[in-house]
Design an enzyme around this catalytic site. Sequence first.
Site, PDB file in Angstrom:
ATOM      1  CE1 TYR A   1      63.386 -30.182 -57.086  1.00  0.00           C
ATOM      2  CE2 TYR A   1      64.175 -28.817 -58.889  1.00  0.00           C
ATOM      3  CZ  TYR A   1      64.419 -29.691 -57.853  1.00  0.00           C
ATOM      4  OH  TYR A   1      65.706 -30.076 -57.582  1.00  0.00           O
TER       5      TYR A   1
ATOM      6  CD  GLU B   1      65.638 -30.634 -54.332  1.00  0.00           C
ATOM      7  OE1 GLU B   1      66.063 -31.233 -55.326  1.00  0.00           O
ATOM      8  OE2 GLU B   1      65.350 -31.200 -53.269  1.00  0.00           O
TER       9      GLU B   1
END
Length: 393
Positions: free
Chosen positions: A116, A204
């Site tokens: 991530y 993101e």
Amino acid sequence: MNIHEYQAKELFTQFGVATPAGKVAADAQQALQIAQELGGKGLVVKAQVHAGGRGKGHFTNGFKGGVHVVDSAEKAAEIAGQMIGQTLVTHQTGPEGKLVSKVLIAKSVDIAKEHYFAILFDRASGGHAIIASTEGGMNIEEVAEKTPEKIIKEFVHPTLGLQAYQARKVAAALGLQGSQASQAAKLFSALWNLYLKSDCSLVEINPLAITTDGQVVALDAKFNFDDNALYRQKAVVAMRDTSEEDPREVAASEFGLNYIGLDGNIACLVNGAGLAMSTMDIIKLHGGEPANFLDVGGGATREQVTAAFKIILGDPKVKGILVNIFGGIMVCNVIANGIVAAAQEVGLKIPLVVRLEGNNVEAGKQTLAQSGIDIISADGLTDAAQKVVAAVK
Ligand code: GDP
Ligand code: MN
């Protein structure tokens, strides 16, 4: 403002952020053509909506998953046909789901590991923050809650920008070495550049994938842009998809009104954001539920007040209206004239409670009293809230 994944991919390509090739399709025929252009095998079909969690989502017609890996162009077209025109429900869309009108067809990769990676505006440090984790592909809020030690944070100075050593530090913290560490650091720097130049408030990548053949690529993307900077981001504004937004909020933005739709039945029309928030609070305190946050601003015109009334009345859930005006920059009688004009134009059929205070309040009250419109006038916030809550019961 948000954009779709296929648009994010275009930005990635433009700024040199490594990501598999892909294109958007609006129907199965187009999907077939794109899938063939991309080699006809090893592809992924992804529903394009402004929401995450698509992989684990389901369509209201029973079809499972908004992300499908397929091995032929025909299969890609078939899946595209099953997604387009259907409503996808994910943990981020709410139970009503979102209509899928486009799908992304992209080259699929074989994933060895999902990480991530995000860059975001960090008000606490007055700068930007990198958030990274080895726990990619899942809900990051959950990771932060259950295993906070698996969240890597690196602060970026607003004028110095992301330093090369910081990019390498984050790559190392993700356990990457050798060529993968260099690829990751390069990707982070490119993404930082994109984030800064495009006035993003969030980028993101989840997952940031390590492929079985050692490549580091962005497989998904979520973007938020700073609305206050959109005036200098023409290319970004061109990517806006208003069909993904609340239609009431789209209409409000056309008239420069600050509007946020909520679930209750008492509409609020207020000047000033602080007053709007306290109005919503006091409605709740007296047992009501606000239908919206609406700030017409300090210098609202008659046109804006009329537009605000139309947006409020266009919402079938609204059973009563509370107008709460403090006459400061904007004097009360001007607002009163706006209310009367708007009420006459839109044909008011639900209870309207008005509380006016401040400059020219007497003239304002007189205007309302003489208008012939059925207005419940109130003195003070508490009285106004009690009256509107009683009126919608
Ligand atoms: P989200 O569910 O909306 O966040 O959509 P993602 O784009 O993140 O996809 C969900 C999951 O599908 C990812 O975490 C991956 O595990 C998988 N996925 C996405 N793209 C690919 C791909 O190209 N190849 C493979 N094998 N899996 C993929
Ligand atoms: Mn994702």
